[in-house]
Write an enzyme that holds these catalytic residues in place. Structure first.
Site, PDB file in Angstrom:
ATOM      1  N   CYS A 194     -32.334  14.724  37.071  1.00 40.93           N
ATOM      2  CA  CYS A 194     -33.651  14.085  37.065  1.00 40.93           C
ATOM      3  C   CYS A 194     -33.808  13.160  35.874  1.00 40.93           C
ATOM      4  CB  CYS A 194     -34.734  15.163  37.044  1.00 40.93           C
ATOM      5  SG  CYS A 194     -36.409  14.488  37.039  1.00 40.93           S
ATOM      6  N   CYS A 241     -37.901   2.413  39.087  1.00 39.35           N
ATOM      7  CA  CYS A 241     -37.933   2.096  37.651  1.00 39.35           C
ATOM      8  C   CYS A 241     -38.711   0.800  37.433  1.00 39.35           C
ATOM      9  CB  CYS A 241     -36.512   1.973  37.109  1.00 39.35           C
ATOM     10  SG  CYS A 241     -36.372   2.418  35.373  1.00 39.35           S
ATOM     11  N   CYS A 276       0.809  -1.219   0.000  1.00 41.83           N
ATOM     12  CA  CYS A 276       0.000   0.000   0.000  1.00 41.83           C
ATOM     13  C   CYS A 276       0.843   1.272   0.000  1.00 41.83           C
ATOM     14  CB  CYS A 276      -0.919   0.013   1.216  1.00 41.83           C
ATOM     15  SG  CYS A 276      -0.042  -0.004   2.800  1.00 41.83           S
ATOM     16  N   CYS A 286     -35.003   3.684  31.783  1.00 43.67           N
ATOM     17  CA  CYS A 286     -35.499   2.502  31.057  1.00 43.67           C
ATOM     18  C   CYS A 286     -36.201   2.845  29.765  1.00 43.67           C
ATOM     19  CB  CYS A 286     -36.438   1.697  31.956  1.00 43.67           C
ATOM     20  SG  CYS A 286     -38.037   2.507  32.237  1.00 43.67           S
TER      21      CYS A 286
END
Length: 449
Positions: free
Chosen positions: A252, A282, A202, A268
């Site tokens: 929050c 949750c 290369c 979630c």
């Protein structure tokens, strides 16, 4: 006479041949070729090179040519074609350029259908086989340019298995016997007599042990915006309703999309209304939509962390290499100071030069081991590779620490012996790593590109 580049044009097909390098302390002419990569002799220009087996898996034979060597070989080919096909040397040169200096293929095709060959090459040969008639390419000009004059104007062209050294101040060329289709199993590093090491496949600087395709993928990954996207994915989420990208900017977890006003839980991704006032529990965590979003977020974060692990180490060695560009000057200065301070001869302080070269070469190899490891599929060979990588890196860091000692300490004979021993050990560990990876590449080591 043809210029060098015409004779050394780059490889363009799977049948083209490539080159690899020798790992001797002194730069090798690379006269030896590995039988495993021999082309059909009918498909190769006849450069009179002996092909013999090379001693180690990562070492593929090659040969360095000066401009004078190239010119001599071109002359010999033209004379032979001139004699066999009974045409002028100028015509022979044009036909050889057209066939990329593959003399055998030229002669074979010419014997089969000379008119077709002459037409394809773009020349007109008189009945007596005199000089070629090459029309000036300028618009509106019908003057004929003879081949000798053309040689002063055209860029050099080389055969597919010979390439010009990609260093601005070097005029040499290198020949190698590696096929393009073998580049996934061999890393063809070569070294010119000027000291420059590069990959024949290369034309990038030496990137052992990583194959060319892997290097291409890694450089693209590092250069494009893919990792910016990974960061966004790891640090932001999409609104479950309208898919707008949202970044959490407070503590929050009650999120409200500014675009569609959808309310959801950051943890979630479930509906906030179903959480009530107990967001910290949750309670909708296993909700399918929320689980999918959470898993995607986790995978993105893991992917980013994995990339950064390898990239940071790759970049660290790359930075060291950049800082070491003037290492030779610094080392030479340190050797002079050590001579004055210790009374050693110039020969006796050469161990510092050897240590400097070992550090630069080993860091270059270590840099590419991290790109190599990033794509390496996890299997029973991975642990061996990582152990070899760790041993080399530890040896390099130890040598580097010794090398940076003050002149007063370097004058101590015990430290000199330690540096010489550690230099030899670094070189040994590097060769062990290259040998092991070369053997595994040849046996089909798998990558996830």
């Amino acid at each position: 006479m043809d210029s060098d580049e015409d004779f050394l044009s780059t490889v363009s097909s799977d049948d083209d041949i490539m080159l690899d390098d020798s790992e001797n302390d002194d730069i090798s002419n690379g006269d030896e070729f590995d039988d495993a990569f021999d082309e059909d002799p009918d498909d190769e220009p006849d450069l009179g090179l002996q092909k013999q087996k090379t001693p180690v898996a990562y070492d593929v034979g090659y040969k360095v040519y000066s401009p004078g060597d190239i010119q001599k070989q071109q002359e010999e080919m033209m004379n032979e074609v001139n004699m066999i096909l009974e045409m002028s040397k100028e015509d022979a040169a044009i036909l050889l350029r057209h066939f990329r200096w593959n003399k055998e293929r030229l002669i074979e095709d010419f014997m089969d259908n000379s008119d077709k060959v002459v037409e394809a090459a773009g020349i007109k040969i008189r009945e007596e086989g005199e000089a070629a008639r090459i029309q000036c390419p300028a618009e509106g000009c019908s003057r004929i340019i003879d081949a000798r004059s053309l040689d002063l104007l055209v860029t050099p062209e080389l055969s597919g298995h010979v390439k010009v050294v990609p260093r601005p101040d070097c005029e040499n060329a290198v020949e190698c016997g590696i096929k393009k289709k073998e580049l996934d199993k061999v890393v063809p590093t070569v070294a010119c007599v000027c000291g420059y090491r590069f990959c024949f496949g290369c034309i990038l600087s030496d990137h052992q042990p990583a194959p060319c395709e892997l290097v291409k993928s890694w450089l693209k990954k590092c250069a494009d915006d893919s990792e910016t996207a990974n960061w966004i994915s790891a640090n932001t989420k999409e609104c479950p309703k309208c898919n707008s990208t949202i970044e959490k900017n407070g503590g929050c977890n009650h999120m409200t999309c500014r675009k569609c006003k959808h309310e959801f839980c950051w943890m979630c991704m479930g509906l906030w209304s179903e959480h009530g006032t107990s967001w910290y529990n949750c309670n909708r965590f296993e909700e399918k939509s929320g689980t999918d979003a959470r898993d995607a977020q986790a995978k993105s974060r893991v992917s980013l962390e994995r990339y950064l692990h390898y990239y940071n180490r790759y970049a660290n060695h790359e930075q060291s290499a950049r800082l070491d560009k003037d290492m030779y000057t610094k080392t030479e200065k340190k050797m002079v100071q050590l001579q004055s301070a210790s009374g050693m001869s110039w020969i006796e302080v050469q161990y510092l030069n050897s240590a400097s070269q070992a550090l630069q070469t080993c860091r270059q190899t270590l840099k590419w081991t991290y790109a190599f490891a990033f794509y390496l599929a996890r299997n029973n060979l991975t642990e061996i590779f990582e152990d070899n990588q760790k041993d080399l890196e530890l040896a390099v860091e130890n040598l580097s620490e010794m090398f940076e000692k003050p002149i007063a300490e370097l004058a101590d004979s015990k430290l000199k012996v330690d540096i010489m021993d550690k230099t030899a050990y670094c070189n040994k560990r590097r060769l062990i790593l290259l040998q092991d990876t070369a053997e595994n590449l040849a046996n089909g080591m798998s990558f996830k590109l």
